[in-house]
Design an enzyme around this catalytic site. Structure first.
Site, short mmCIF file in Angstrom:
data_model
loop_
_atom_site.label_atom_id
_atom_site.label_comp_id
_atom_site.label_asym_id
_atom_site.label_seq_id
_atom_site.Cartn_x
_atom_site.Cartn_y
_atom_site.Cartn_z
N LYS A 167 0.80 -1.22 0.00
CA LYS A 167 0.00 0.00 0.00
C LYS A 167 0.84 1.27 0.00
CE LYS A 167 -3.20 -2.53 2.98
NZ LYS A 167 -2.23 -3.63 3.20
N LEU A 197 -10.50 -9.51 -2.63
CA LEU A 197 -11.87 -9.11 -2.95
C LEU A 197 -11.89 -8.09 -4.11
CD1 LEU A 197 -13.43 -8.61 0.60
CD2 LEU A 197 -13.69 -10.56 -0.94
N GLU A 251 -0.11 -6.87 9.06
CA GLU A 251 1.03 -6.33 8.36
C GLU A 251 2.30 -6.88 9.02
OE1 GLU A 251 1.03 -3.84 5.57
OE2 GLU A 251 -0.80 -5.04 5.60
N ASP A 262 -2.88 0.98 8.64
CA ASP A 262 -3.22 0.15 7.49
C ASP A 262 -4.61 0.49 6.97
OD1 ASP A 262 -2.58 -2.18 5.74
OD2 ASP A 262 -4.35 -3.02 6.72
N LYS A 266 -5.65 2.00 3.18
CA LYS A 266 -6.71 1.44 2.33
C LYS A 266 -7.73 2.51 1.99
CE LYS A 266 -6.36 -3.29 4.09
NZ LYS A 266 -7.04 -4.40 4.79
N GLY A 345 -4.97 -12.52 4.93
CA GLY A 345 -4.36 -13.83 4.72
C GLY A 345 -3.44 -13.83 3.52
#
Length: 366
Positions: A167, A197, A251, A262, A266, A345
């Site tokens: 990221k 996703l 992370e 995090d 996002k 994961g």
């Protein structure tokens, strides 16, 4: 047959030496090429062969790994035009990294070359320049480091494609960000938001259809979701965090998850697509749910706070490491489009990265 040369960055972290830059998902990328399961596995060769034969037979795609980086070293093919790191080599590489060893150990295995320090960036640019007018090159960044930003910007200038699970390049300075996205067709970063996703792709499809999005609300931290669910069940916080790290949910430095950094990254990655406002956390009864809210028509407002959601809603029913996103638009005004599934994961993230690689196949020459 489409030939996609790949250089994998972040198989154990790249290029800083701190262990907090090591991304387990990075090692899962060659694992996924090998078997969809971590080695050692007696069926690795079978699944590896099935994966690549399937890609070649049904999609006409050959993924050709020409180099792999960890925090200190890079192993690379001797001839970027004709050779690749084969299944035997990748299996050996995964075993080396699983044991905590350096890629330097592979120097005498399979005829590869090993580079370190400043040699890494020089060699990557050499590969990019050589392949620029031929097949092209895709850099896959699965590290958790800011030190890849400059190299990625240079690679984009040489018409390389970039696939990100990391990221940080997207949340660096505005100047670096502009360089990175200067060729938007050549960058994919679905796995920076919800692991595997289809979040960004779904948003892009809605916007491309001319359907204006006016609100998005969701929980996009599988790590925090897992931690909260387990703590609610009575497990000690420290034990839950250690388990989450062992499972590959966090992370490399779990403080990025627990401190909200995090989640913020996002949110920033989605913000770039929506020019929207962001909320942070919500509460559902006695269940804490990490939430981000985007209001498409209020670009300058940012809300951070505790909200209450109904327990029978998609967010209220959220358990474990799942992510969920509700998208409201003109077409989805009463019943939102809901995206839900595993949001953390190593294997899930690796699957998302592989899908992004295949999504850019049309940019590579036959």
């Amino acid at each position: 047959m489409v030939n996609i040369p790949l250089l994998l960055m972040g198989c154990g972290g790249w290029p800083a030496s701190s262990s907090t830059t090591s991304s387990p998902a990075g090692t899962s990328i060659p694992n996924r090429f090998l078997a969809f399961f971590p080695p050692p596995c007696i069926q690795s060769a079978f699944y590896f062969t099935s994966l690549f034969l399937g890609l070649q037979m049904f999609q006409g795609v050959m993924l050709r790994v020409v180099g792999v980086c960890d925090s200190k070293s890079m192993v690379a093919v001797p001839d970027v035009l004709t050779s690749h790191l084969d299944d035997e080599f990748l299996l050996k590489l995964c075993k080396v990294k699983s044991s905590g060893s350096s890629l330097q150990e592979l120097g005498n295995f399979g005829g590869c070359q090993v580079f370190s320090g400043q040699e890494i960036a020089r060699k990557v640019m050499e590969f990019a320049a050589t392949l620029r007018k031929l097949s092209g090159l895709a850099l896959v960044d699965c590290s958790a480091s800011t030190q890849t930003v400059e190299l990625l910007g240079q690679a984009v200038n040489l018409d390389c494609c970039v696939v990100l699970a990391n990221k940080k390049p997207l949340t660096s300075s505005l100047n670096d960000y502009d360089k990175l996205v200067s060729q938007p067709r050549r960058i994919r970063h679905e796995s920076t938001v919800g692991a595997g996703l289809p979040v960004i792709s779904s948003i892009n499809r809605i916007l491309s259809s001319g359907d204006p999005i006016f609100r998005i609300i969701g929980s996009l931290s599988g790590t925090l979701g897992y931690v909260m669910s387990e703590v609610e069940g009575g497990r000690p916080f420290s034990e839950v965090v250690n388990t989450a790290k062992r499972l590959g949910y966090t992370e490399p430095d779990p403080r990025d998850d627990l401190g909200g950094m995090d989640v913020a990254r996002k949110g920033n990655n989605n913000f770039d697509h929506l020019h929207a406002s962001i909320g942070n956390y919500a509460k559902s009864g006695s269940i804490l749910v990490p939430i981000k809210t985007y209001n498409g028509y209020q670009f300058s407002r940012c809300e951070v706070g505790i909200q209450e959601v109904a327990k029978d809603s998609a967010l209220g029913r959220l358990k474990g490491s799942d992510n969920v996103l509700e998208i409201y638009s003109r077409c989805y005004s009463e019943q939102p489009l809901v995206i839900q599934g595993a949001g953390a994961g190593n294997d899930t993230t690796a699957a998302g990265v592989l899908a992004d690689i295949l999504d850019i196949q049309d940019l590579f020459r036959h």
